[in-house]
Structure formats: structure tokens, C-alpha cells
Design a protein around this motif. Structure first.
Motif, PDB file in Angstrom:
ATOM      1  N   ARG A 193       0.833  -1.206   0.000  1.00  0.00           N
ATOM      2  CA  ARG A 193       0.000   0.000   0.000  1.00  0.00           C
ATOM      3  C   ARG A 193       0.867   1.256   0.000  1.00  0.00           C
ATOM      4  NH1 ARG A 193      -2.161   2.077   5.079  1.00  0.00           N
ATOM      5  NH2 ARG A 193       0.100   2.097   5.370  1.00  0.00           N
ATOM      6  N   GLN A 215     -11.941   6.308  -4.366  1.00  0.00           N
ATOM      7  CA  GLN A 215     -12.550   4.993  -4.200  1.00  0.00           C
ATOM      8  C   GLN A 215     -11.958   4.040  -5.238  1.00  0.00           C
ATOM      9  OE1 GLN A 215     -16.796   5.535  -4.488  1.00  0.00           O
ATOM     10  NE2 GLN A 215     -16.963   6.236  -2.372  1.00  0.00           N
ATOM     11  N   ASN A 216     -12.135   2.757  -4.987  1.00  0.00           N
ATOM     12  CA  ASN A 216     -11.592   1.757  -5.904  1.00  0.00           C
ATOM     13  C   ASN A 216     -12.109   1.973  -7.325  1.00  0.00           C
ATOM     14  OD1 ASN A 216     -10.255  -0.628  -6.756  1.00  0.00           O
ATOM     15  ND2 ASN A 216     -12.120  -1.828  -6.434  1.00  0.00           N
ATOM     16  N   TYR A 258       0.252  -0.478  -7.905  1.00  0.00           N
ATOM     17  CA  TYR A 258      -1.142  -0.374  -7.478  1.00  0.00           C
ATOM     18  C   TYR A 258      -1.870  -1.704  -7.691  1.00  0.00           C
ATOM     19  CZ  TYR A 258      -5.864   1.313  -6.793  1.00  0.00           C
ATOM     20  OH  TYR A 258      -7.139   1.475  -6.324  1.00  0.00           O
ATOM     21  N   THR A 259      -1.620  -2.355  -8.822  1.00  0.00           N
ATOM     22  CA  THR A 259      -2.277  -3.628  -9.109  1.00  0.00           C
ATOM     23  C   THR A 259      -1.891  -4.682  -8.080  1.00  0.00           C
ATOM     24  OG1 THR A 259      -2.294  -3.106 -11.481  1.00  0.00           O
ATOM     25  CG2 THR A 259      -2.608  -5.404 -10.857  1.00  0.00           C
ATOM     26  N   ARG A 262      -3.709  -3.972  -4.700  1.00  0.00           N
ATOM     27  CA  ARG A 262      -5.135  -4.303  -4.674  1.00  0.00           C
ATOM     28  C   ARG A 262      -5.350  -5.815  -4.724  1.00  0.00           C
ATOM     29  NH1 ARG A 262      -8.509  -0.555  -2.750  1.00  0.00           N
ATOM     30  NH2 ARG A 262     -10.096  -2.045  -3.459  1.00  0.00           N
ATOM     31  N   TRP A 273     -13.471  -6.208  -0.970  1.00  0.00           N
ATOM     32  CA  TRP A 273     -12.586  -5.081  -1.245  1.00  0.00           C
ATOM     33  C   TRP A 273     -12.393  -4.843  -2.735  1.00  0.00           C
ATOM     34  CZ3 TRP A 273     -11.824  -1.678   2.331  1.00  0.00           C
ATOM     35  CH2 TRP A 273     -11.982  -2.065   3.664  1.00  0.00           C
ATOM     36  N   ALA A 274     -12.982  -5.703  -3.568  1.00  0.00           N
ATOM     37  CA  ALA A 274     -12.990  -5.450  -5.010  1.00  0.00           C
ATOM     38  C   ALA A 274     -14.151  -4.544  -5.408  1.00  0.00           C
ATOM     39  CB  ALA A 274     -13.068  -6.768  -5.776  1.00  0.00           C
ATOM     40  N   PRO A 276     -16.322  -1.399  -6.168  1.00  0.00           N
ATOM     41  CA  PRO A 276     -15.897  -0.053  -6.584  1.00  0.00           C
ATOM     42  C   PRO A 276     -16.067   1.018  -5.508  1.00  0.00           C
ATOM     43  CG  PRO A 276     -17.213  -1.090  -8.294  1.00  0.00           C
ATOM     44  CD  PRO A 276     -17.325  -1.963  -7.080  1.00  0.00           C
ATOM     45  N   THR A 278     -15.370   0.809  -2.301  1.00  0.00           N
ATOM     46  CA  THR A 278     -14.417   0.726  -1.192  1.00  0.00           C
ATOM     47  C   THR A 278     -13.297   1.737  -1.399  1.00  0.00           C
ATOM     48  OG1 THR A 278     -13.187  -1.040  -2.318  1.00  0.00           O
ATOM     49  CG2 THR A 278     -14.914  -1.703  -0.763  1.00  0.00           C
ATOM     50  N   ALA A 280      -9.829   3.396  -2.149  1.00  0.00           N
ATOM     51  CA  ALA A 280      -8.699   2.949  -2.958  1.00  0.00           C
ATOM     52  C   ALA A 280      -7.504   2.621  -2.077  1.00  0.00           C
ATOM     53  CB  ALA A 280      -8.341   4.006  -3.993  1.00  0.00           C
TER      54      ALA A 280
END
Length: 371
Positions: A193, A215-216, A258-259, A262, A273-274, A276, A278, A280
Motif C-alpha cells: 500500500r 474509491q476503488n 497499485y495492481t 489491490r 474489497w474489489a 468499486p 471501497t 482505494a
């Protein structure tokens, strides 16, 4: 969520009109303006113009950022302390009062009895003038300009006396620092993170509130990189879709960072947590538990902690990533308009140009190579 105000406003009191107890009475200054409109254009037109003024006030309140409102409140508290200390009335913004306010702030205005830095004093002056006008006090542009002139002159006196106040500008992040950060982040969810926070933030010139507000669903993977919808900007320029490409070196690639972050978040804490909606970037305690999203202050502290762990010579602040994009982009001979669009500055922004000119004065020197 900010929306365009849709407000039905009661016409203000005008000569010959009817004013009820439930209708707020306009200020004396506004009432005088309405009366002049009534004389020029008639009562009906004056009513419509008054409603338009009320709507303009409502729109201004709707679009003013929360941090600006906080500044106004803080500055007004400084003004009330000044008035209490000097015996001047809070409701007067004369030339003399504003100049005295500036001098007091530089001399002893802070809570601890020390003087403010000139930049802080200038911010408080501007906010107090706004506060006075909102409270019905007329402050002329000439009087405000006189106070500004006094502030500038007193700042020169401080510099001549060898006194520099304030923290100065934050140090800008650079490529060497990004490598140090990437190599110092542990292979944990928190470490991934941290790495993603810094690498992505550098590439879109983030302010502290930007990653805190993401956000995600605001971060979309694209064949060429990431598209980040920055919705927390303070101006029409800073609200933008920032595109971040894959880096040539995977070690400091913001897209890969970032990928990976996540994917680890979903793998360790579940598919929710996938979603949208949630955050980021999530808060993680020392036990590895998710604590929710990050606040702007949390982002500032995180960037400082991450840079200190990486051993950069001067710890970064929440603004270092933003400065870093401008200064590094300039050094890499990127077009100034492209830098402005990526970072959310107005083209030819003075603050952006200041960041771009923060090199050591040798390479970016007007006299270099002339002879």
C-alpha cells in the motif's frame, strides 16, 4: 455530494413590497442596493435581482471547499483575538484597522505570543476581509491593498533583519527517492500500500486529500496504464482524469505497484474489497487489520513516514509528490501544458511554475551559456 442548488427564494423586501416576519431581512448594504434597483428598474425587477443575489450566495456556499471554510473560521478567531487585544471593534475593517492587524500578526499574533510567517498573515488577512464583508462590513479594495502593501514592506524588513519565518516549501520527491521508497517497502499488504500510494501519487501530482478521497472505482486499469478520476480538486482544473502509464522499470512502476497492492488486499481480506465503492487506499494497523479509508492527515503522515523509512535526505510531506511531478517533469523537458494538465494546475499557474524552477540555480539559469 455537491449538487447545483435548486432553491426557491423569497423575494427580499423592496419599497412598496410586502415583508413578512418569516422572511429574512436583508442586510443594510443589500437593502440599499435593492432600493436602487427598484428606483432604476421597478419593483418587480428589483425582486428578481434580489433573488438572483440570494442564489449567488447559495451557490458560493455550495462550492466553497470544506478546508476553505475551516480557514475562514480559524482566521476569524485570529481577528477576534486581535480586536480583544487592541480594543478595536470586530465589525470595522478600516484601512488603519487592517494595517494594525497585519503588524500585530507579524509581531505577536500566534497563540504562543510569537509572530506569524508573512504567508500565514496574508492568508488570515484575505479570510478576515471575506468574513467582514459577509457580516455586512464594507471593506474597500484600496484599504485591503494598503494592508497588503504594509505586509509586503514588513516582510522585507524581516528579511533584512535576517529573520525567515515559516517552514518554507516542502522538498519535492525525485526519482532517486522513488527508488529508495520502493526498495524500503516490506513485502506485506501495508508495504505494498505504501509503495502504491507514493508511486501513483507522484505520477499524478497528488495533494493529501486526493488519495484520501479516491474509491476503488475511481482507479481504472487501462491497456496503457491507469486512469485515476481525481474528484477532490479545489478548481475545475484539478478535477480531472489523470492517466498514468506503465514505467519502463518495473521496480518503480506505479501501475504494477497499485495492481499488486489491490490484488493482495482482496486475497487477504476478501472479495468485498474489489467493490468499486471501497476506499482505494485503506488504513492498516500494526496487527494488519483494515481500519477503513485514509484521511488527508493520514496521507501526510504516511508519506513522511515512508520517506523517512527510505532514508531520503529530507523527509517528504504530503505536498512533496505534487512538487516532484512539476520539478521532475521540467527537468525531463516535459511540456509545461502537459505537466499542468496531469497535475491539475491551470495552464501557466504561478505555483506550478514556482515548483518547476526549484532547481539549484545552475542548470536552470538565465545567464548560463550566453557567453
Amino acid at each position: 455530494m455537491t449538487t447545483v442548488p435548486d432553491i426557491t427564494l423569497v423575494p427580499a423586501d423592496v419599497p412598496g413590497g410586502h415583508h413578512t416576519d418569516s422572511t429574512p431581512s436583508p442586510s443594510g448594504e443589500r437593502q440599499a442596493l435593492i432600493e436602487r434597483w427598484a428606483q432604476r428598474h421597478g419593483i418587480d425587477a428589483a425582486r428578481w435581482l434580489a433573488e438572483a443575489e440570494d442564489l449567488a450566495d447559495a451557490v458560493a456556499a455550495e462550492i466553497t471547499p470544506d478546508n476553505t471554510l475551516d480557514t475562514y473560521k480559524k482566521s476569524w478567531r485570529v481577528w477576534t483575538r486581535f480586536c480583544a487585544a487592541t480594543g478595536l471593534p470586530e465589525s470595522e475593517g478600516s484601512r488603519g484597522a487592517l494595517v494594525a492587524f497585519v503588524a500585530w500578526m507579524l509581531r505577536e499574533g500566534r497563540q504562543n505570543g510569537k509572530g506569524y510567517a508573512p504567508n500565514s498573515a496574508g492568508t488570515h488577512l484575505a479570510a478576515v476581509v471575506t468574513g467582514l464583508r459577509e457580516r455586512g462590513t464594507s471593506v474597500s479594495g484600496d484599504d485591503q491593498a494598503e494592508a497588503r502593501k504594509a505586509l509586503g514592506g514588513l516582510e522585507v524588513k524581516l528579511l533584512q533583519a535576517g529573520e525567515r519565518r515559516g517552514r518554507g516549501q516542502a522538498v519535492g520527491a525525485d526519482i532517486a527517492g522513488l527508488y529508495a521508497v520502493a526498495r524500503s517497502c516490506p513485502d506485506t499488504l501495508a508495504g505494498l500500500r505504501d509503495k502504491a500510494l507514493v508511486l501513483t501519487g507522484f505520477h499524478y501530482a497528488s495533494r493529501s486529500q486526493d488519495p484520501a478521497g479516491l474509491q476503488n472505482g475511481d482507479v481504472a486499469l487501462h491497456p496503457r496504464g491507469l486512469v485515476i478520476a481525481v474528484l477532490t480538486g479545489k478548481t475545475k482544473h484539478s478535477v480531472r482524469n489523470a492517466k498514468i502509464t506503465y514505467a519502463d522499470d518495473p521496480e518503480i512502476c506505479p501501475v504494477r505497484a497499485y495492481t499488486a497492492y489491490r490484488e493482495r488486499l482482496v486475497a487477504e481480506h476478501g472479495p468485498k474489497w474489489a467493490d468499486p465503492s471501497t476506499p482505494a487506499f485503506v488504513g492498516i494497523d500494526r496487527h494488519g487489520h483494515i481500519t477503513g479509508g485514509l484521511a488527508p492527515d493520514s496521507v501526510t503522515r504516511a508519506v513522511k513516514r515512508i520517506s523517512a523509512r527510505a532514508g531520503v535526505p529530507i523527509s517528504w510531506t504530503g505536498h512533496s509528490l505534487r512538487i516532484g511531478l512539476a520539478s521532475t517533469g521540467r527537468k525531463k523537458r516535459k511540456d509545461a501544458i502537459a505537466i499542468a494538465d496531469q497535475g491539475g494546475w491551470a495552464r501557466h499557474s504561478r505555483s506550478m511554475l514556482g515548483y518547476m524552477q526549484r532547481e539549484d540555480g545552475w542548470d536552470d539559469n538565465a545567464s548560463a551559456g550566453l557567453t
